[in-house]
Design a protein around this motif. Structure first.
Motif, mmCIF file in Angstrom:
data_model
loop_
_atom_site.group_PDB
_atom_site.id
_atom_site.type_symbol
_atom_site.label_atom_id
_atom_site.label_comp_id
_atom_site.label_asym_id
_atom_site.label_seq_id
_atom_site.Cartn_x
_atom_site.Cartn_y
_atom_site.Cartn_z
ATOM 1 N N GLY A 182 0.796 -1.223 0.000
ATOM 2 C CA GLY A 182 0.000 0.000 0.000
ATOM 3 C C GLY A 182 0.825 1.268 0.000
ATOM 4 N N VAL A 183 2.042 1.204 -0.560
ATOM 5 C CA VAL A 183 2.951 2.357 -0.570
ATOM 6 C C VAL A 183 3.198 2.783 -2.019
ATOM 7 C CG1 VAL A 183 5.257 3.187 0.029
ATOM 8 C CG2 VAL A 183 4.066 1.592 1.559
ATOM 9 N N ARG A 184 3.000 4.057 -2.300
ATOM 10 C CA ARG A 184 3.259 4.553 -3.655
ATOM 11 C C ARG A 184 4.749 4.549 -3.945
ATOM 12 N NH1 ARG A 184 -0.794 9.312 -5.774
ATOM 13 N NH2 ARG A 184 -2.733 8.402 -4.977
ATOM 14 N N PRO A 185 5.135 4.164 -5.162
ATOM 15 C CA PRO A 185 6.561 4.067 -5.489
ATOM 16 C C PRO A 185 7.294 5.393 -5.461
ATOM 17 C CG PRO A 185 5.202 3.739 -7.449
ATOM 18 C CD PRO A 185 4.276 3.711 -6.271
ATOM 19 N N GLY A 186 6.572 6.514 -5.658
ATOM 20 C CA GLY A 186 7.240 7.806 -5.718
ATOM 21 C C GLY A 186 7.387 8.516 -4.389
ATOM 22 N N ARG A 256 4.276 6.069 -13.600
ATOM 23 C CA ARG A 256 5.197 7.201 -13.642
ATOM 24 C C ARG A 256 6.600 6.647 -13.755
ATOM 25 N NH1 ARG A 256 6.204 10.254 -7.998
ATOM 26 N NH2 ARG A 256 8.006 10.877 -9.227
ATOM 27 N N ARG A 257 7.512 7.474 -14.204
ATOM 28 C CA ARG A 257 8.884 7.021 -14.377
ATOM 29 C C ARG A 257 9.690 7.360 -13.129
ATOM 30 N NH1 ARG A 257 9.531 4.855 -19.083
ATOM 31 N NH2 ARG A 257 11.754 4.542 -18.742
ATOM 32 N N GLY A 259 13.599 6.652 -11.758
ATOM 33 C CA GLY A 259 14.908 6.115 -12.105
ATOM 34 C C GLY A 259 14.933 5.512 -13.495
ATOM 35 N N GLN A 260 14.274 6.158 -14.446
ATOM 36 C CA GLN A 260 14.214 5.733 -15.843
ATOM 37 C C GLN A 260 13.477 4.414 -16.034
ATOM 38 O OE1 GLN A 260 18.358 5.824 -17.087
ATOM 39 N NE2 GLN A 260 18.248 8.013 -17.512
ATOM 40 N N ARG A 261 12.689 4.013 -15.035
ATOM 41 C CA ARG A 261 11.900 2.791 -15.155
ATOM 42 C C ARG A 261 10.424 3.114 -14.954
ATOM 43 N NH1 ARG A 261 15.406 -1.561 -14.320
ATOM 44 N NH2 ARG A 261 13.791 -2.813 -15.342
ATOM 45 N N ALA A 262 9.569 2.467 -15.730
ATOM 46 C CA ALA A 262 8.135 2.655 -15.570
ATOM 47 C C ALA A 262 7.677 1.997 -14.268
ATOM 48 C CB ALA A 262 7.390 2.042 -16.750
ATOM 49 N N SER A 263 6.848 2.719 -13.518
ATOM 50 C CA SER A 263 6.376 2.227 -12.225
ATOM 51 C C SER A 263 4.865 2.308 -12.181
ATOM 52 C CB SER A 263 6.980 3.043 -11.086
ATOM 53 O OG SER A 263 8.387 2.935 -11.075
ATOM 54 N N SER A 264 4.216 1.173 -12.304
ATOM 55 C CA SER A 264 2.757 1.123 -12.226
ATOM 56 C C SER A 264 2.319 1.124 -10.767
ATOM 57 C CB SER A 264 2.226 -0.124 -12.936
ATOM 58 O OG SER A 264 2.647 -0.139 -14.286
ATOM 59 N N TYR A 265 1.164 1.747 -10.496
ATOM 60 C CA TYR A 265 0.652 1.784 -9.123
ATOM 61 C C TYR A 265 -0.842 2.076 -9.150
ATOM 62 C CZ TYR A 265 0.594 6.882 -9.501
ATOM 63 O OH TYR A 265 0.332 8.163 -9.901
ATOM 64 N N CYS A 266 -1.487 1.809 -8.038
ATOM 65 C CA CYS A 266 -2.908 2.114 -7.885
ATOM 66 C C CYS A 266 -3.033 3.401 -7.077
ATOM 67 C CB CYS A 266 -3.639 0.977 -7.173
ATOM 68 S SG CYS A 266 -5.384 1.368 -6.858
#
Length: 271
Positions: A182-186, A256-257, A259-266
């Protein structure tokens, strides 16, 4: 790129096939990998008996009663245990000939892998220096992540993928664990709470264990030691699914990107 579960799956499959075998010859068909394969390896390995196959991060460590090998599969490499009658492929660069007639072949089309000698005195190889704990080891946990993250302003996903913090948590598995926690990657790593890190560490362990059990993630270039693909991709919850609906809340998954990687999230389940 083969990640920790793919490398561990390879290790487990090959360890039982290599243990106790004697290497009759080490054939270098092309030494031009990420670093040139040292010429002295062939005479050092000829006649050596394999003691085991270990793993540190995404490196494989082939241990013999003589020289040891540090192996990395790079971006698209694979190891295959096969008979001499199996047709050679263009990028089969290295071959270990075994005393039971089988061969272990390193296939690496992009040449980002490596095959280097381990230090003879038993000290860690320089490529292994500075690595963080293994994610499945007791030393890794939420309290450890919380302490190490204090004051960090960078995204928590980048923090989790930093090999100095913990090894082997690549893009796919970090994305999945962050969703489950439940933590957003950004979010800034230093703003994640101790309780959240405890959840995150637990899910990192669970996701990696599940992937290892299922044989790794089905990536185009990854093959298990028997030449078949892994199956974990069938269980991915958010990775690569931006624009689809969340299976928990039905919100549209975003990306969202980082570190130059795509990061999917809810946007609903992850805060």
């Amino acid at each position: 790129m083969p990640e920790l579960p793919e490398v561990e799956t390879t290790r487990r499959g090959l360890a039982r096939l290599l243990a106790g075998r004697r290497i009759t010859a080490f054939e270098v068909r092309d030494s031009r990998l990420r670093w040139p394969v040292p010429g002295e390896l062939a005479p050092q390995l000829a006649g050596a008996r394999v003691r085991g196959l270990a793993r540190r991060a995404k490196y494989l460590l082939l241990e013999t009663d003589r020289a040891g090998l540090l192996l990395h599969l790079g971006m698209s490499g694979s190891l295959r245990h096969c008979t001499p009658e199996t047709p050679l492929r263009r990028h089969d660069h290295l071959i270990l000939h075994l005393d039971n007639g089988y061969q272990l072949r390193l296939h690496d089309p992009r040449r980002f892998g490596c095959c280097l000698p381990l230090p003879s005195d038993g000290s860690p190889h320089p490529l292994l220096a500075g690595l963080g704990p293994e994610p499945l080891d007791p030393a890794f946990g939420g309290d450890y992540l919380f302490r190490r993250s204090r004051g960090r302003r960078g995204p928590v996903k980048a923090f989790l993928m930093d090999q100095a913090n913990v090894v082997g948590v690549g893009n796919i598995y970090a994305t999945e664990a962050l969703f489950l926690a439940g933590v957003r990657p950004g979010r800034a790593a230093g703003r994640v709470t101790r309780v959240e890190y405890q959840r995150l560490a637990a899910h990192v362990k669970a996701v990696l264990a599940e992937a290892i059990q299922q044989g790794g993630t089905t990536l185009r270039d990854f093959l298990r030691e028997d030449g078949t693909h892994g199956y974990f991709r069938q269980s991915l919850r958010v990775y690569g699914r931006a624009g689809e609906t969340c299976h928990v809340c039905a919100s549209v998954l975003r990306t969202r990107r980082i570190g130059q990687r795509a990061s999917s999230y809810c946007p609903t389940c992850q805060k």
